[in-house]
Design a protein around this motif. Sequence first.
Motif, PDB file in Angstrom:
ATOM      1  N   GLY A 153      40.684  13.448   4.156  1.00  0.00           N
ATOM      2  CA  GLY A 153      41.648  12.525   4.747  1.00  0.00           C
ATOM      3  C   GLY A 153      43.059  13.057   4.525  1.00  0.00           C
ATOM      4  O   GLY A 153      43.329  13.743   3.549  1.00  0.00           O
ATOM      5  N   LEU A 154      43.939  12.747   5.447  1.00  0.00           N
ATOM      6  CA  LEU A 154      45.302  13.290   5.380  1.00  0.00           C
ATOM      7  C   LEU A 154      46.325  12.297   4.842  1.00  0.00           C
ATOM      8  O   LEU A 154      47.391  12.700   4.390  1.00  0.00           O
ATOM      9  CB  LEU A 154      45.742  13.771   6.771  1.00  0.00           C
ATOM     10  N   ASN A 155      46.042  11.010   4.930  1.00  0.00           N
ATOM     11  CA  ASN A 155      46.994   9.986   4.463  1.00  0.00           C
ATOM     12  C   ASN A 155      48.389  10.190   5.039  1.00  0.00           C
ATOM     13  O   ASN A 155      49.386  10.122   4.326  1.00  0.00           O
ATOM     14  CB  ASN A 155      47.049   9.947   2.938  1.00  0.00           C
ATOM     15  N   GLY A 156      48.467  10.513   6.336  1.00  0.00           N
ATOM     16  CA  GLY A 156      49.754  10.675   7.007  1.00  0.00           C
ATOM     17  C   GLY A 156      50.343  12.070   6.918  1.00  0.00           C
ATOM     18  O   GLY A 156      51.384  12.337   7.506  1.00  0.00           O
ATOM     19  N   ARG A 157      49.720  12.976   6.171  1.00  0.00           N
ATOM     20  CA  ARG A 157      50.251  14.338   6.078  1.00  0.00           C
ATOM     21  C   ARG A 157      49.876  15.139   7.324  1.00  0.00           C
ATOM     22  O   ARG A 157      48.922  14.828   8.016  1.00  0.00           O
ATOM     23  CB  ARG A 157      49.700  15.034   4.823  1.00  0.00           C
ATOM     24  N   THR A 158      50.637  16.195   7.591  1.00  0.00           N
ATOM     25  CA  THR A 158      50.419  17.060   8.750  1.00  0.00           C
ATOM     26  C   THR A 158      49.583  18.266   8.344  1.00  0.00           C
ATOM     27  O   THR A 158      49.984  19.021   7.460  1.00  0.00           O
ATOM     28  CB  THR A 158      51.774  17.554   9.309  1.00  0.00           C
ATOM     29  N   PRO A 159      48.422  18.481   8.995  1.00  0.00           N
ATOM     30  CA  PRO A 159      47.647  19.685   8.673  1.00  0.00           C
ATOM     31  C   PRO A 159      48.372  20.922   9.205  1.00  0.00           C
ATOM     32  O   PRO A 159      48.835  20.931  10.330  1.00  0.00           O
ATOM     33  CB  PRO A 159      46.322  19.462   9.397  1.00  0.00           C
ATOM     34  N   VAL A 160      48.482  21.944   8.372  1.00  0.00           N
ATOM     35  CA  VAL A 160      49.185  23.168   8.775  1.00  0.00           C
ATOM     36  C   VAL A 160      48.208  24.331   8.895  1.00  0.00           C
ATOM     37  O   VAL A 160      48.149  25.003   9.909  1.00  0.00           O
ATOM     38  CB  VAL A 160      50.311  23.510   7.778  1.00  0.00           C
ATOM     39  N   LEU A 161      47.431  24.573   7.861  1.00  0.00           N
ATOM     40  CA  LEU A 161      46.538  25.734   7.813  1.00  0.00           C
ATOM     41  C   LEU A 161      45.128  25.253   7.518  1.00  0.00           C
ATOM     42  O   LEU A 161      44.893  24.545   6.546  1.00  0.00           O
ATOM     43  CB  LEU A 161      47.000  26.694   6.714  1.00  0.00           C
ATOM     44  N   GLN A 162      44.188  25.641   8.391  1.00  0.00           N
ATOM     45  CA  GLN A 162      42.782  25.305   8.183  1.00  0.00           C
ATOM     46  C   GLN A 162      41.961  26.585   8.192  1.00  0.00           C
ATOM     47  O   GLN A 162      42.090  27.407   9.108  1.00  0.00           O
ATOM     48  CB  GLN A 162      42.281  24.333   9.246  1.00  0.00           C
ATOM     49  N   LEU A 163      41.127  26.729   7.175  1.00  0.00           N
ATOM     50  CA  LEU A 163      40.341  27.946   6.986  1.00  0.00           C
ATOM     51  C   LEU A 163      38.860  27.603   6.989  1.00  0.00           C
ATOM     52  O   LEU A 163      38.437  26.680   6.288  1.00  0.00           O
ATOM     53  CB  LEU A 163      40.701  28.595   5.649  1.00  0.00           C
ATOM     54  N   VAL A 164      38.088  28.348   7.761  1.00  0.00           N
ATOM     55  CA  VAL A 164      36.644  28.180   7.766  1.00  0.00           C
ATOM     56  C   VAL A 164      36.104  29.065   6.644  1.00  0.00           C
ATOM     57  O   VAL A 164      36.344  30.273   6.626  1.00  0.00           O
ATOM     58  CB  VAL A 164      36.032  28.577   9.118  1.00  0.00           C
TER      59      VAL A 164
END
Length: 196
Positions: free
Chosen positions: A65-76
């Motif tokens: 969950g992000l709780n309002g934060r902005t996702p920047v980098l996602q790694l598989v």
Amino acid sequence: MSLGLLLSGLVLQALVGEGQNAQRFTRLLRERTHQRRALGLIRSDLERATAVVSPEEGPLPVICGLNGRTPVLQLVTPSAAGKATVTYSVGAPPSGIWEGRVLVRCGPAYELEGGVNSEATYQSRVVLDRLAPAATAWTACGDLPGGLVLNGSASLPFSACLDPASQLVALRLEQSFPLSGGRLQRLISEVVAGAG
């Protein structure tokens, strides 16, 4: 006697000024160490990753969950269940113990020896606080040729750019903290790392 008092006052003022400079330098050194440590953690996650989620794919769902934060980098990344996604996001702190905006990692927990426990449940942990409230816009993607800004992060205090061909990622962290006299100290670090 007046001359002696005047000289004592000047010496005292010089000593106070030198003490303030030493405090500023110590704080700058401490914050730079924290930035290097945070970038080192991100780099180790990148090295374990099999892929970086590209802008075309858009952000994937975040397990923690992000709780309002902005996702920047996602790694598989590889996991016991096949594939998993480690997400770094920027936003408001989860509690009052953190100062300013924070960088948060949502991913598998670490073992006592420092390795990632791919079978553990995902945890959301603050990696760095005191991120700049108004970050300097990042225009050159860290001089990464063919770099695409990830998730509109160019104006965020944690920014990432991906070169899809090479899977190289340019990262930037920007912190700010107040100095005496109401001035603001900015500290920016950049690094380029590759996935896999």
